[in-house]
Design an enzyme around this catalytic site. Structure first.
Site, short mmCIF file in Angstrom:
data_model
loop_
_atom_site.label_atom_id
_atom_site.label_comp_id
_atom_site.label_asym_id
_atom_site.label_seq_id
_atom_site.Cartn_x
_atom_site.Cartn_y
_atom_site.Cartn_z
N ASP A 177 0.04 49.67 27.97
CA ASP A 177 -0.41 49.67 28.45
C ASP A 177 -0.07 48.22 29.73
O ASP A 177 -0.20 47.11 28.71
CB ASP A 177 -1.57 49.61 28.34
CG ASP A 177 -2.49 50.96 27.91
OD1 ASP A 177 -2.38 51.63 28.84
OD2 ASP A 177 -2.12 51.39 26.30
N ASP A 208 6.78 47.74 25.69
CA ASP A 208 4.88 47.97 26.20
C ASP A 208 4.65 48.97 27.20
O ASP A 208 4.93 49.38 27.62
CB ASP A 208 4.58 46.95 26.03
CG ASP A 208 2.76 46.35 26.40
OD1 ASP A 208 2.02 47.59 25.21
OD2 ASP A 208 1.97 46.44 26.72
N TYR A 250 -13.10 -2.18 16.10
CA TYR A 250 -12.66 -1.56 14.81
C TYR A 250 -14.32 -1.68 14.00
O TYR A 250 -14.32 -0.73 12.93
CB TYR A 250 -12.10 -3.02 14.39
CG TYR A 250 -11.29 -3.15 12.44
CD1 TYR A 250 -10.78 -2.00 12.34
CD2 TYR A 250 -11.90 -3.94 11.57
CE1 TYR A 250 -10.57 -1.76 10.74
CE2 TYR A 250 -11.66 -3.46 10.47
CZ TYR A 250 -10.32 -2.97 10.26
OH TYR A 250 -10.36 -1.92 8.79
N LYS A 260 -4.39 9.05 -8.86
CA LYS A 260 -2.79 9.51 -9.10
C LYS A 260 -1.33 8.39 -9.47
O LYS A 260 -1.25 8.90 -10.27
CB LYS A 260 -1.96 10.27 -7.85
CG LYS A 260 -2.66 10.80 -6.94
CD LYS A 260 -2.46 11.68 -5.52
CE LYS A 260 -2.12 13.07 -5.48
NZ LYS A 260 -1.50 13.60 -4.12
N VAL A 268 -6.18 6.37 -6.12
CA VAL A 268 -6.30 5.44 -7.35
C VAL A 268 -5.83 6.83 -8.75
O VAL A 268 -5.36 6.22 -9.40
CB VAL A 268 -6.97 4.58 -7.61
CG1 VAL A 268 -7.69 4.44 -8.88
CG2 VAL A 268 -7.57 4.13 -7.01
N GLY A 321 1.12 -1.51 -0.21
CA GLY A 321 0.20 0.40 0.18
C GLY A 321 1.01 1.30 -0.29
O GLY A 321 2.04 1.29 0.18
N GLY A 322 -0.38 2.27 -0.18
CA GLY A 322 0.69 3.99 0.21
C GLY A 322 1.92 3.75 0.99
O GLY A 322 2.90 4.42 0.61
#
Ligand code: GDG
Length: 734
Positions: free
Chosen positions: A506, A504, A95, A389, A387, A32-33
């Protein structure tokens, strides 16, 4: 990537199937990827390290029927597997129940399919705890833990609690929906799920939209502030960023040319009598838009009788989750629609749809990617979709047309596809016709543009970007609360030769009062400031206007900066308007725009004196307005010391500094002289710009509670007065 020793991947699935044979256990690696992405990292880690420590450790679920196997030697040349055994009933609730029957439909905008079940949630917690147990037995200092996907949303925080200084990444593979959807989850569930993810150091999603949705949920559910793309927690911050997953471009491009693939392709084309071929492949899932796709094809056949007998739709559906009732129902619907269409339009010699309900081997898959004329990828919601790609990458012949749903994450990148809305069956029918009749030069132009993008954005870049972001975020954390070490501070101050003091007004020099016009400096403080200003460059940086500051500081030789940096007045000089000189935004804006120029032929970048513009009037792409929005979103998320305005005009996007900020001024003043002591004190969020712009050795001090990029903190305004007094005393010789 170079900051840790071992990589520990955690995902529901292991990267291999475990088979028991007589001679022992066999591991069959999946492809798989995620496995390819991780393999690329394995190669890189292998270059810097030798031996088993270079192997990637993978924690994943294994069937409880394998409980008895010897788990001490589950490894191949790349991976060491650490199976997590979960009791069958717990795994079912975790799951099949909470993950696939609640989170999956909900996050894909199918709330009516979502099944809210308390015991499933308990099983989800128990299963995540099982993963934690396996991990804590394994984890060592210096490891990087990379957790994947919606089954393990609680795990990052569980690991964080168990091993507070662990390095943790998390990647979410499905869409992250808007808060309106998250709101459907019971309060406690949504809270622990989001807290769960925030246990990681980096949380990755596929697209900028999902990032925005997640940050929105963080704000709504936990009311946590975000500075740039970081969620700020009391002790650390979490980077939330988009990393579009991709594929191994070269593998798909080269493997498609293998003799076996070429022969199989020829076989298919011959058996389909050289008809034009439309192809699709997806897991059986209601998110993949299979029934809409069939309706679109049916409409195309109805409206285009001249195409009958000249085109075949090869539709592969890979069996998945078929224990869940919606999936069984979907399968029935698909079969009915296929039967209806084939029955209505088919002839003795022509079947319009060839429907395969099984998985394909890699050769068959590539043969179909390259045999087809049109790839029809029409999910109604898809985190990314690989798919499409893979199809583009496989087309070494530069032919073929991709029809792609705008609801796939991939549509944000592959804009040279014919982009359609899958529920609009007329649009789909038109796109099929356009795709089948597209002239070869146009096919080539579109495919090449998309291939160019995928070559530059392969899965290797995905994993690399993730780890680079992790490294950056760890070296660039906002420093959160440390008590100011007063003695060394005073010593450094008194011994310094050139001092820059940035205060700064205030809430810092003056207490906050109900009527702002009543704010005053006390007599003692006036005296203190006088002494300090005689020995340092003392700058008061305020949001107040010029007249107020001038009146308040009359007679004290301080530099005044009014309206957050718009005006500057040096002692005894008139007011001047400040130039914005910080230009650290230019390069990143330019780079982002250049990428778009590369992706979208016909567009260009114009660098002006104070702005950069991307022009797209002459763009060749059809979906350029959508891409312009995408670019504007990306530009807005770039970090810069200057607040940027991203303006969308007519066929142009322009970026320029929005306004002056305290940070810009602080950076400019700091550049003026070789200071060896710098202190900046403020209580307001606008002071954060100032803290971030100064070098990290500067003393940056936040006054009061709240998250901050300052290195130190003083509890109250009066502590500032006391500190300044100590400073001025140190300057007066005893
Ligand atoms: C999730 C998200 C996101 C499919 N059929 C066969 C086969 N495949 C391979 C494809 C592709 C993969 O499976 C499917 O990936 P997708 O991205 O399209 O979809 P999901 O499985 O839903 O994945 C998704 C992805 O995670 C990654 O983050 O893009 O949005 O839902 O690689 O080639 N491979 C073979 N035979 C098949 O029949 N050999």
């Amino acid at each position: 990537m170079n900051t840790f020793n071992r990589l520990l991947i955690v995902s529901y699935r292991l990267p291999f199937t475990i088979r028991e044979r007589e001679e022992g256990v066999e591991l069959i690696q999946n492809s798989g990827g995620l496995v390819s992405a991780v393999l690329s990292m394995a190669e890189r880690m292998g270059q810097s390290q030798q031996g088993t420590s270079a192997k990637i450790h993978w924690v994943g679920h294994a069937a409880s029927s394998l409980k008895h196997i010897d788990t001490s030697r589950l490894e191949n040349e790349t991976f060491v597997a650490h199976p997590v055994f979960i009791d069958d009933d717990v795994n079912k609730g975790f799951y099949e129940g909470f993950s696939n029957d609640l989170i999956w439909p909900l996050f894909h905008y199918f709330p009516s399919y979502a099944n809210f079940n308390e015991s499933d949630f308990q099983h989800y917690q128990q299963a995540n705890t099982r993963f934690l147990e396996e991990l804590t037995a394994l984890i060592e200092p210096g490891d990087f833990v990379w957790i994947h996907d919606f089954q393990l949303m609680l795990l990052p925080n569980m690991v964080r609690q168990a091993v507070p200084d662990a390095s943790i990444g998390y990647f979410f593979h499905i869409p992250f929906p808007t808060f309106e959807i998250i709101k459907l989850l019971p309060r406690t569930w949504r809270q622990v799920l989001i807290e769960g993810l925030l246990g990681a150091d980096v949380v990755g999603f596929h697209t900028p939209d999902y990032v925005q949705h997640f940050l929105q949920s963080v704000a709504e559910v936990l009311a946590l502030p975000t500075i740039e793309q970081r969620v700020v927690l009391p002790e650390r911050s979490v980077l939330v960023k988009d990393f579009p997953i991709s594929i191994d471009f070269v593998k798909f491009n080269w493997s498609s040319q293998e003799p076996e693939v070429v022969a199989t392709r020829q076989e298919y084309q011959d058996s389909l009598r050289n008809n034009k071929i439309i192809f699709s492949v997806d897991r059986l899932d209601y998110t993949k838009g299979i029934t809409y796709r069939l309706q679109g094809f049916e409409r195309f056949l109805t409206e285009n009788p001249d195409w009958h007998d000249k085109v075949t739709f090869v539709m592969t559906v890979v069996p998945s989750r078929d224990k869940i009732s919606q999936y069984q129902e979907l399968k029935r619907e698909i079969e009915e629609a296929v039967g209806r269409i084939n029955g209505q339009f088919g002839t003795i010699g022509w079947r319009p749809i060839i429907y395969l309900y099984r998985s394909l081997n890699f050769t068959e898959l590539l043969a179909l990617y390259t045999a087809c004329d049109v790839a029809l990828i029409t999910p109604v919601r898809d985190g990314m979709n690989l798919v499409c790609k893979e199809f583009v990458a496989s087309r070494y012949d530069h032919k073929g047309v991709l029809i792609l749903s705008e609801l796939a994450g991939a549509a944000q990148e592959l804009n040279n596809a014919l982009i359609i809305n899958p529920t609009d069956t007329q649009e789909m029918a038109n796109a099929i016709k356009q795709g089948l009749s597209m002239p070869l030069p146009e096919q080539e132009r579109r495919i090449l543009a998309m291939q160019h993008h995928l070559q530059n954005h392969s899965v290797f870049r995905w994993s690399n970007d993730f780890f680079t972001a992790f490294d950056d975020t760890m070296t660039n954390q906002p420093e959160l609360e440390t008590t100011l070490p007063v003695v060394p501070f005073i010593t450094a101050f008194s011994e310094a030769k050139q001092r820059l003091l940035l205060f700064d007004f205030d809430g810092t020099l003056s207490p906050i009062v109900n009527d702002p016009s009543e704010a005053r400096l006390s007599e003692t403080l006036t005296e203190t400031l006088h002494t300090l200003a005689e020995h340092s460059n003392l700058v008061v940086i305020s949001g107040r206007n010029r007249a107020f500051l001038e009146k308040t500081f009359t007679g004290i030789p301080v530099h005044l900066v009014a309206e957050h940096g718009a005006f500057l007045k040096n002692p005894d000089k008139p007011w001047t308007r400040l130039d914005l000189t910080a230009d650290d935004w230019v390069d990143s804006v330019r780079l982002t725009m250049d990428e778009f120029v590369e992706r979208f032929p016909g567009t260009s970048v114009e660098a002006k004196e104070t702005a950069i513009a991307w022009h797209y009037r002459r763009a060749e792409s059809d979906d350029i307005e959508g891409q312009a929005v995408e670019l504007a979103t990306q530009l807005r998320s770039l970090s810069s010391s200057v607040p940027l305005a991203v303006i969308q005009g007519s066929k142009v996007i322009e970026v320029k500094p929005a306004q002056h900020s305290k940070g810009t001024v602080a950076a400019t003043l700091f550049e003026d002289s070789p200071y060896d002591f710098v202190v900046s004190i403020g209580d307001d969020t606008t002071d954060e710009d100032m803290f971030r712009q100064l070098p990290n050795w500067a003393y940056t001090i936040k006054v009061g509670a709240g998250v901050s990029f300052a290195r130190y903190r003083l509890a109250r305004q009066r502590d500032v007065v006391a500190l300044l007094r100590q400073m001025s005393d140190a300057l007066i010789p005893a």
